[in-house]
Design a protein around this motif. Structure first.
Motif, PDB file in Angstrom:
ATOM      1  N   ASN A 200      56.578  76.078  52.024  1.00 45.25           N
ATOM      2  CA  ASN A 200      55.545  76.709  52.948  1.00 45.25           C
ATOM      3  C   ASN A 200      56.039  78.080  53.527  1.00 45.25           C
ATOM      4  OD1 ASN A 200      53.870  74.043  52.781  1.00 45.25           O
ATOM      5  ND2 ASN A 200      55.450  73.175  53.992  1.00 45.25           N
ATOM      6  N   ARG A 201      55.070  78.852  52.945  1.00 44.87           N
ATOM      7  CA  ARG A 201      55.262  80.229  53.738  1.00 44.87           C
ATOM      8  C   ARG A 201      55.341  80.582  55.258  1.00 44.87           C
ATOM      9  NH1 ARG A 201      51.895  85.395  51.748  1.00 44.87           N
ATOM     10  NH2 ARG A 201      52.763  84.628  49.469  1.00 44.87           N
ATOM     11  N   GLU A 202      56.712  80.887  55.757  1.00 43.07           N
ATOM     12  CA  GLU A 202      56.541  80.822  57.303  1.00 43.07           C
ATOM     13  C   GLU A 202      56.335  82.159  57.774  1.00 43.07           C
ATOM     14  OE1 GLU A 202      57.762  78.518  59.512  1.00 43.07           O
ATOM     15  OE2 GLU A 202      57.768  76.890  58.272  1.00 43.07           O
ATOM     16  N   ALA A 203      56.470  83.299  57.049  1.00 47.97           N
ATOM     17  CA  ALA A 203      56.339  84.658  57.255  1.00 47.97           C
ATOM     18  C   ALA A 203      56.573  85.524  56.266  1.00 47.97           C
ATOM     19  CB  ALA A 203      57.239  84.928  58.739  1.00 47.97           C
ATOM     20  N   SER A 204      56.126  86.734  56.651  1.00 49.86           N
ATOM     21  CA  SER A 204      56.468  87.673  55.517  1.00 49.86           C
ATOM     22  C   SER A 204      56.317  89.345  56.116  1.00 49.86           C
ATOM     23  CB  SER A 204      55.312  87.730  54.308  1.00 49.86           C
ATOM     24  OG  SER A 204      53.848  87.770  54.873  1.00 49.86           O
ATOM     25  N   ASP A 205      56.801  90.190  55.321  1.00 51.68           N
ATOM     26  CA  ASP A 205      56.462  91.715  55.806  1.00 51.68           C
ATOM     27  C   ASP A 205      56.787  92.513  54.316  1.00 51.68           C
ATOM     28  OD1 ASP A 205      56.052  93.688  57.309  1.00 51.68           O
ATOM     29  OD2 ASP A 205      58.222  93.765  58.324  1.00 51.68           O
ATOM     30  N   TYR A 206      56.217  93.828  54.516  1.00 50.88           N
ATOM     31  CA  TYR A 206      56.454  94.452  53.239  1.00 50.88           C
ATOM     32  C   TYR A 206      56.672  95.865  53.781  1.00 50.88           C
ATOM     33  CZ  TYR A 206      51.581  95.854  53.751  1.00 50.88           C
ATOM     34  OH  TYR A 206      50.524  96.287  54.254  1.00 50.88           O
ATOM     35  N   PHE A 207      56.857  96.840  52.807  1.00 54.81           N
ATOM     36  CA  PHE A 207      56.589  98.100  52.979  1.00 54.81           C
ATOM     37  C   PHE A 207      56.454  98.840  51.497  1.00 54.81           C
ATOM     38  CE2 PHE A 207      61.240  97.058  52.899  1.00 54.81           C
ATOM     39  CZ  PHE A 207      61.752  97.899  51.690  1.00 54.81           C
ATOM     40  N   SER A 208      56.077 100.065  51.299  1.00 51.70           N
ATOM     41  CA  SER A 208      55.338 100.244  50.076  1.00 51.70           C
ATOM     42  C   SER A 208      56.027 101.487  49.607  1.00 51.70           C
ATOM     43  CB  SER A 208      53.892 100.763  50.350  1.00 51.70           C
ATOM     44  OG  SER A 208      53.597 101.813  51.339  1.00 51.70           O
ATOM     45  N   TYR A 209      57.046 102.062  50.199  1.00 43.12           N
ATOM     46  CA  TYR A 209      57.737 103.295  49.651  1.00 43.12           C
ATOM     47  C   TYR A 209      59.195 103.148  50.225  1.00 43.12           C
ATOM     48  CZ  TYR A 209      57.454 103.784  54.847  1.00 43.12           C
ATOM     49  OH  TYR A 209      57.346 103.644  56.316  1.00 43.12           O
ATOM     50  N   SER A 210      59.975 104.041  49.225  1.00 47.97           N
ATOM     51  CA  SER A 210      61.326 104.344  49.426  1.00 47.97           C
ATOM     52  C   SER A 210      61.802 104.616  50.945  1.00 47.97           C
ATOM     53  CB  SER A 210      61.815 105.332  48.354  1.00 47.97           C
ATOM     54  OG  SER A 210      63.288 105.306  48.558  1.00 47.97           O
ATOM     55  N   GLY A 211      62.913 103.954  51.295  1.00 47.61           N
ATOM     56  CA  GLY A 211      63.295 104.284  52.918  1.00 47.61           C
ATOM     57  C   GLY A 211      62.614 103.227  53.708  1.00 47.61           C
ATOM     58  N   GLY A 212      61.687 102.620  53.407  1.00 49.27           N
ATOM     59  CA  GLY A 212      61.150 101.666  54.368  1.00 49.27           C
ATOM     60  C   GLY A 212      61.851 100.501  54.717  1.00 49.27           C
ATOM     61  N   LYS A 213      61.361  99.605  55.602  1.00 45.67           N
ATOM     62  CA  LYS A 213      62.043  98.546  56.468  1.00 45.67           C
ATOM     63  C   LYS A 213      61.205  97.625  56.704  1.00 45.67           C
ATOM     64  CE  LYS A 213      65.281 101.750  58.786  1.00 45.67           C
ATOM     65  NZ  LYS A 213      65.011 103.093  58.153  1.00 45.67           N
ATOM     66  N   SER A 214      61.675  96.326  56.462  1.00 48.49           N
ATOM     67  CA  SER A 214      60.974  95.207  56.806  1.00 48.49           C
ATOM     68  C   SER A 214      61.921  94.158  57.780  1.00 48.49           C
ATOM     69  CB  SER A 214      60.473  94.299  55.372  1.00 48.49           C
ATOM     70  OG  SER A 214      59.449  94.989  54.957  1.00 48.49           O
ATOM     71  N   VAL A 215      61.074  93.476  58.681  1.00 53.71           N
ATOM     72  CA  VAL A 215      61.746  92.520  59.602  1.00 53.71           C
ATOM     73  C   VAL A 215      60.974  91.431  59.546  1.00 53.71           C
ATOM     74  CG1 VAL A 215      62.483  92.189  61.874  1.00 53.71           C
ATOM     75  CG2 VAL A 215      62.612  94.481  61.023  1.00 53.71           C
ATOM     76  N   ILE A 216      61.766  90.095  59.726  1.00 52.56           N
ATOM     77  CA  ILE A 216      61.176  88.742  59.884  1.00 52.56           C
ATOM     78  C   ILE A 216      61.787  88.214  61.038  1.00 52.56           C
ATOM     79  CG2 ILE A 216      60.695  86.483  59.170  1.00 52.56           C
ATOM     80  CD1 ILE A 216      60.282  87.468  56.340  1.00 52.56           C
ATOM     81  N   ASN A 217      61.208  88.017  62.182  1.00 54.85           N
ATOM     82  CA  ASN A 217      61.817  87.618  63.477  1.00 54.85           C
ATOM     83  C   ASN A 217      61.127  86.442  63.958  1.00 54.85           C
ATOM     84  OD1 ASN A 217      62.533  89.018  66.740  1.00 54.85           O
ATOM     85  ND2 ASN A 217      63.352  87.220  65.580  1.00 54.85           N
ATOM     86  N   LYS A 218      61.644  85.295  63.805  1.00 58.69           N
ATOM     87  CA  LYS A 218      60.570  83.839  64.055  1.00 58.69           C
ATOM     88  C   LYS A 218      61.701  82.715  64.588  1.00 58.69           C
ATOM     89  CE  LYS A 218      57.422  80.923  61.593  1.00 58.69           C
ATOM     90  NZ  LYS A 218      56.430  81.464  62.253  1.00 58.69           N
ATOM     91  N   LYS A 219      61.223  81.854  65.269  1.00 56.49           N
ATOM     92  CA  LYS A 219      61.719  80.784  65.566  1.00 56.49           C
ATOM     93  C   LYS A 219      61.306  79.695  64.643  1.00 56.49           C
ATOM     94  CE  LYS A 219      61.973  81.496  70.736  1.00 56.49           C
ATOM     95  NZ  LYS A 219      61.410  81.191  72.027  1.00 56.49           N
ATOM     96  N   VAL A 220      62.363  79.012  64.189  1.00 57.58           N
ATOM     97  CA  VAL A 220      62.392  77.924  63.094  1.00 57.58           C
ATOM     98  C   VAL A 220      62.919  76.773  63.639  1.00 57.58           C
ATOM     99  CG1 VAL A 220      61.930  79.756  61.267  1.00 57.58           C
ATOM    100  CG2 VAL A 220      64.333  78.715  61.671  1.00 57.58           C
ATOM    101  N   GLN A 221      62.428  75.506  62.923  1.00 60.11           N
ATOM    102  CA  GLN A 221      63.236  74.161  63.049  1.00 60.11           C
ATOM    103  C   GLN A 221      64.486  74.276  62.374  1.00 60.11           C
ATOM    104  OE1 GLN A 221      60.001  71.408  62.430  1.00 60.11           O
ATOM    105  NE2 GLN A 221      59.460  71.364  64.589  1.00 60.11           N
ATOM    106  N   GLN A 222      65.579  73.379  62.503  1.00 53.60           N
ATOM    107  CA  GLN A 222      66.602  73.107  61.712  1.00 53.60           C
ATOM    108  C   GLN A 222      66.040  72.752  60.430  1.00 53.60           C
ATOM    109  OE1 GLN A 222      69.190  70.152  63.383  1.00 53.60           O
ATOM    110  NE2 GLN A 222      70.484  70.194  61.536  1.00 53.60           N
ATOM    111  N   GLY A 223      66.874  73.408  59.359  1.00 57.30           N
ATOM    112  CA  GLY A 223      66.518  73.090  58.021  1.00 57.30           C
ATOM    113  C   GLY A 223      67.237  74.200  57.040  1.00 57.30           C
TER     114      GLY A 223
END
Length: 471
Positions: A200-223
């Motif tokens: 199951n997809r929990e989260a996602s992020d993206y960027f479309s160019y060189s030098g871009g940055k992505s962050v996923i910051n999420k609370k998850v259950q043990q696993g």
């Protein structure tokens, strides 16, 4: 770039028929190992064979082509599972499918050949089976089953060799909590997805160019969780590097000067009242978290200064509720949080803000809060700390109990030189460790395996030994 290998061997199997489909001779293809092929006529076709050792994902790519091609995937009963195609030189095809354990066939056929009589291609199939992982590129890691396990807070640098080369990473949390995943220093655009162990997809992020940055910051259950990294919006580039880091609830090795990893509540750096801490953010998406505990209700004052860039500063309680915040947008400023708080544990998060023209910035953090008296005072007059009836020595981090006779060896570089045999039932203090090995001191080690039991003392006992040692 990964080294391209030949097919290596040819497997002759019996022919079986389903309509016009016949698999009479197939080339075996190893998981994650690219092969090259050539078709010399429009009637020709190449067939490749593989077997999976369990249910799971298969990721098949066809590229570096000099003509158009069909690509088909069949199961051992001759049923078509999936297909893809392209019609011109330089095209790319991908099959990404969940399949059951069994044998499969990949058939490559010409498509839309105009003015050419032969064409070559590169084929790669990654599936559930034994793999030989490259230590620098981490390949093959195109699927959930071949994903690379990553350590909490450790930085990994890799590359995508084409815009259809996906990479998958894996980590397991030891409790519920926060995950902080970053993707930067990229030579092209990227998608980043987080999946749980059920797909199951929990989260996602993206960027479309060189030098871009992505962050996923999420609370998850043990696993167990998986991070998929896929190229996105590549124009004019054929490969790209990137940097990846995942910080999650689990074992960490904290750097004594940078305090990393400390991106999350669970990896927060504990701080003392009245002490200053100098650190830095190595990128605009590098957040730092600090933790303190008050022993009574009272005033708390937190200051952030000596900064070389702009920063946000947030204060959270033990439940993750934001209590207060402050910020500044340029170097040399100061942020202050001054509040009366209830007794408890609190967290300070520091995040870069409004960085223009800078890639890293240092800062200083100082917090004053109602704190316990010197924790070492309780050990006045105590000369030894006992652990289950045995003295816990300074520098000792654990103990070893020999379950079965095992070899004690001297470590010279990577070379193990046997010294003697440790007998079952013997006890030894442990002062350090290396991957797969435990140190008994003096440069001597034993293998950390089923022949020994390794135990560690409580943090309180380790702190007590330090107090006595530092008098």
């Amino acid at each position: 770039m990964k080294k391209i290998l030949g097919t290596g061997f040819v497997v002759f199997i019996f022919a079986f028929f389903f309509g016009q489909l016949t698999f009479a001779q197939s080339s075996g293809i190893s998981s994650g190992v690219p092969v090259t092929g050539t078709l010399s006529s429009e009637e020709a076709e190449n067939t490749y064979y593989f077997s999976t050792d369990k249910d799971g994902e298969v990721y098949i790519t066809l590229d570096e082509s000099t003509g158009g091609f069909y690509m088909y995937l069949y199961n051992e009963n001759g049923n078509r599972v999936s297909s893809d195609y392209f019609s011109s030189r330089g095209g790319k095809a991908v099959i990404d499918k969940k399949i059951q354990k069994g044998s499969y066939y990949i058939v490559v056929k010409p498509y839309n050949w105009n003015g050419i009589s032969s064409a070559s291609f590169k084929l790669k199939a990654t599936y559930s089976s034994h793999i030989n992982r490259n230590a620098s590129s981490f390949e093959p890691n195109d699927t959930i089953e071949t994903s690379l396990p990553v350590k909490s807070g450790e930085v990994y640098q890799s590359a995508s060799e084409s815009n259809i080369d996906q990479d998958v990473y894996q980590f397991t949390t030891n409790k519920d909590g926060e995950v902080y995943i970053t993707l930067d220093e990229a030579g092209g655009g990227y998608y980043m997805y987080l999946y749980d162990e059920n797909g199951n997809r929990e989260a996602s992020d993206y960027f479309s160019y060189s030098g871009g940055k992505s962050v996923i910051n999420k609370k998850v259950q043990q696993g167990t969780y998986y991070v998929k990294i896929k190229p996105y919006n590549w124009n004019g580039i054929t490969s790209a590097k990137y940097r990846f880091k995942a910080t999650y609830p689990g074992s960490i090795n904290r750097n004594s000067s940078s305090f990393e990893p400390n991106e999350t509540f669970e990896t927060a750096m504990p701080i003392n009242s009245g002490q200053s801490y100098s650190s830095s953010s190595y990128s605009s998406i590098d957040q730092d978290t600090y933790q303190f505990t008050t022993n009574r209700d009272g005033n708390v004052r937190i200051a952030l200064d000596n900064a070389k860039g702009g920063f946000y500063m947030y204060l959270y309680d033990a439940n993750g509720t934001r209590v207060s915040s402050d910020y500044f947008s340029y170097a040399g400023s100061t942020a202050v949080i001054d509040r009366d708080l209830k007794k408890g544990t609190y967290y300070v998060k520091i995040k870069p803000y409004n960085w223009n023209g800078i890639t890293s910035a240092s800062y200083r953090l100082h917090a004053s809060f109602p704190a316990p008296a010197n924790a070492c005072d309780r050990y006045k007059g105590v000369s030894k700390i006992w652990w289950d009836g045995i003295e816990l020595k300074p520098g000792q981090i654990g103990r070893l109990i020999v379950k079965k006779d095992t070899t004690l060896f001297k470590l010279n570089g990577e070379q193990k030189s046997p010294s003697r045999t440790l007998k079952a039932g013997e006890f030894y203090r442990i002062y350090a460790f290396k991957p797969g090995m435990l140190s008994v001191g003096g440069g001597y080690y034993v293998d950390r395996d089923a022949k020994v039991t390794y135990e560690t003392p409580s943090k309180a006992k380790l702190e007590a030994v330090r107090c006595i040692q530092n008098r």
